[in-house]
Design an enzyme around this catalytic site. Sequence first.
Site, PDB file in Angstrom:
ATOM      1  CB  CYS A   1      -0.937  -0.007   1.212  1.00 31.34           C
ATOM      2  SG  CYS A   1      -1.986   1.447   1.324  1.00 31.34           S
TER       3      CYS A   1
ATOM      4  CG  ASP B   1      12.222 -13.722   3.667  1.00 29.67           C
ATOM      5  OD1 ASP B   1      12.111 -14.679   2.881  1.00 29.67           O
ATOM      6  OD2 ASP B   1      11.917 -12.555   3.384  1.00 29.67           O
TER       7      ASP B   1
ATOM      8  N   GLY C   1      14.509 -15.628   0.635  1.00 30.67           N
ATOM      9  CA  GLY C   1      15.062 -15.202   1.917  1.00 30.67           C
ATOM     10  C   GLY C   1      15.563 -13.770   1.910  1.00 30.67           C
TER      11      GLY C   1
ATOM     12  CB  SER D   1       5.408 -41.608  22.098  1.00 33.45           C
ATOM     13  OG  SER D   1       4.953 -42.764  21.432  1.00 33.45           O
TER      14      SER D   1
END
EC number: 2.7.1.11
Length: 854
Positions: A163, A240, A283, A604
Amino acid sequence: MRRGFRPGAERKTREPPRTGTAFTAPEESLAGEASTSSMLIPKPPPKTDILKSLDTMDDPDTVGSIPVFKTEWIMTHEEHHAAKTLGIGKAIAVLTSGGDAQGMNAAVRAVVRVGIFTGARVFFVHEGYQGLVDGGDHIKEATWESVSMMLQLGGTVIGSARCKDFREREGRLRAAYNLVKRGITNLCVIGGDGSLTGADTFRSEWSDLLSDLQKAGKITDEEATKSSYLNIVGLVGSIDNDFCGTDMTIGTDSALHRIMEIVDAITTTAQSHQRTFVLEVMGRHCGYLALVTSLSCGADWVFIPECPPDDDWEEHLCRRLSETRTRGSRLNIIIVAEGAIDKNGKPITSEDIKNLVVKRLGYDTRVTVLGHVQRGGTPSAFDRILGSRMGVEAVMALLEGTPDTPACVVSLSGNQAVRLPLMECVQVTKDVTKAMDEKKFDEALKLRGRSFMNNWEVYKLLAHVRPPVSKSGSHTVAVMNVGAPAAGMNAAVRSTVRIGLIQGNRVLVVHDGFEGLAKGQIEEAGWSYVGGWTGQGGSKLGTKRTLPKKSFEQISANITKFNIQGLVIIGGFEAYTGGLELMEGRKQFDELCIPFVVIPATVSNNVPGSDFSVGADTALNTICTTCDRIKQSAAGTKRRVFIIETMGGYCGYLATMAGLAAGADAAYIFEEPFTIRDLQANVEHLVQKMKTTVKRGLVLRNEKCNENYTTDFIFNLYSEEGKGIFDSRKNVLGHMQQGGSPTPFDRNFATKMGAKAMNWMSGKIKESYRNGRIFANTPDSGCVLGMRKRALVFQPVAELKDQTDFEHRIPKEQWWLKLRPILKILAKYEIDLDTSDHAHLEHITRKRSGEAAV
């Protein structure tokens, strides 16, 4: 509250609940530590220096490179009750901004449902800051049902957008108007550092914006008074993992899943044609994804921005690839972070590397740029739980905020949620980029945190340090698997073997556990013996549940025959129990007086002394994937409830965490007893749910939660009581939970556990050398290597006996029980808001180069 979530019932527990922690990060997030991308150093530092660095694992009171101080907060009953009315008269808006990341939807869902739980009104802001500026239908009130079936969806269902308008004051003025008119004074922003910085700017200008709106006559004095201050809380959503202040950002673990799926697929075709593949991962300026990927797949080389290679890296790379082929490998894998540079700041591209390999070595080389596939797909179990946990904490931070409370970011530090001043974290994040721009790469690496540095050191060892040719003066260490198979066991064996060889030791592998040790099923392992093991599930060595006590004589004889001076045992509860038996056997057999270490590896997750076990994350993701498909199957038929049985023995870890990650309505476990009245209350809860727009139910049951209330019993009960309202189906997942390729977390965790264990073993053998032989009979010569919060620690098996419920094969205290209230709240049960630890705002102090953590 009981497992059954029956309103008003008192919670009964077999053991006092642990006051400890919330969700832990893959050890880096890993789990744990989560940072991995760097460039390779052509001439690695001396082997002894690297090995020594493995002794220093993450400081449990450090977030990345930022020391934090955490205070445990236990709420009183009155405070619990007050929490359910904390949001009355308040409104919260939630938005996602910047690049999308898997797990954002889990966070949005948690913010909405916990906000409604507290009595607050919650609003979606669609399309990020653009929706905040445009207002209108972009800002809509959310309902409980509006966030149903969001958990398993990637991206962000409320949309995200870059934006430009919000960067201008006029845009922020319009945003303020839209919030004031709806009475919204609490804003939860999920995004990266840019999005969070924008939120802080918005908050700092809030008073002036209100004043301008008043002067323009757009808002009344009463509206301005009611909206006199704006609370901001940030959640970091970015694949990232480049934000300083948190172990793991939302989306990172899922991105690693996407990357590893592709790497595993490419490995098979590369092997078929003897090819070299250069894979470029995302990244930006952070090498975490590349570094963890290289550890998880056993890559030959990795390029990351934080650690550019030396000037002669081309020669070193070609030599490395050639040596790998000479040892019998049919492929080479090179991982490149998209921001990779050399020491002069010049970009190193995938095409540059391909051309180099083709020109100098003549290898058939291909380039694969993964691109935005890393952002897509279903979020991993870890990201779902992380997003849910952070969403809960964000709501509490917003509703507890005051005009004097600075904008904060909710972060993950080990098992605990912490609140950190937003702009302090942003500043440290910017300092990393600044250090790289100024070519201060050592400082940049330190600022990434100790976790990142440990990943880098382990990678350099496994990929670039040549094992010595001579074994003179070496020790003999044996490694084995014990108990049931678990994904990641092979990665642990590979790491253990290769670190042992690097140290100059002779490494033996034992087939079929203690039974194989007794029968002499032992052979020596070389470097290539464990090649390609990292991504393979199960146990290549073979594993059995047999304990050593009945075979002490044979085991002692083979220890002498093969001159075994140390033992690395990778396995579950049987491995821990076997370790205790070995300690007892030392009284009768001197041959058993050798150091040993147990690396927990079981689906487990029931080994005392460790919050996580190798293999549990893979099993958890398998369950989540299955639950997603099962829930989807009801999309057409509707009004259907599924009862799913999970493994885990008496340990309810898988059922609880899978319930949280898959959005279950209930999860029955042994640790929280339940009665027929609880089951009845759960059925009634589902009856009411079927009256809403959500016409699916999911109930998980741990396989040994109750000997009488079996899966068949619960299925029959739900079927009978739900007649005419909903149908019931049951699924027993069984051994599929033990199979499959290990997740990136389990591969990375196992690799670092193996390296840490072997490093400890070498030191302990030297310490136990007396009169020409090894003699270790002290309690600390037999340990469990476990992850406690965020640190890997060695704990004598003898000292863990008091912490163990041997009858039910579980630890007496289990950290994950503190997450069960979140599961119940998100399933719309009226319970007290006892959501484990609530974090207080703490300040952070950036560590300067060379300083220790404060």
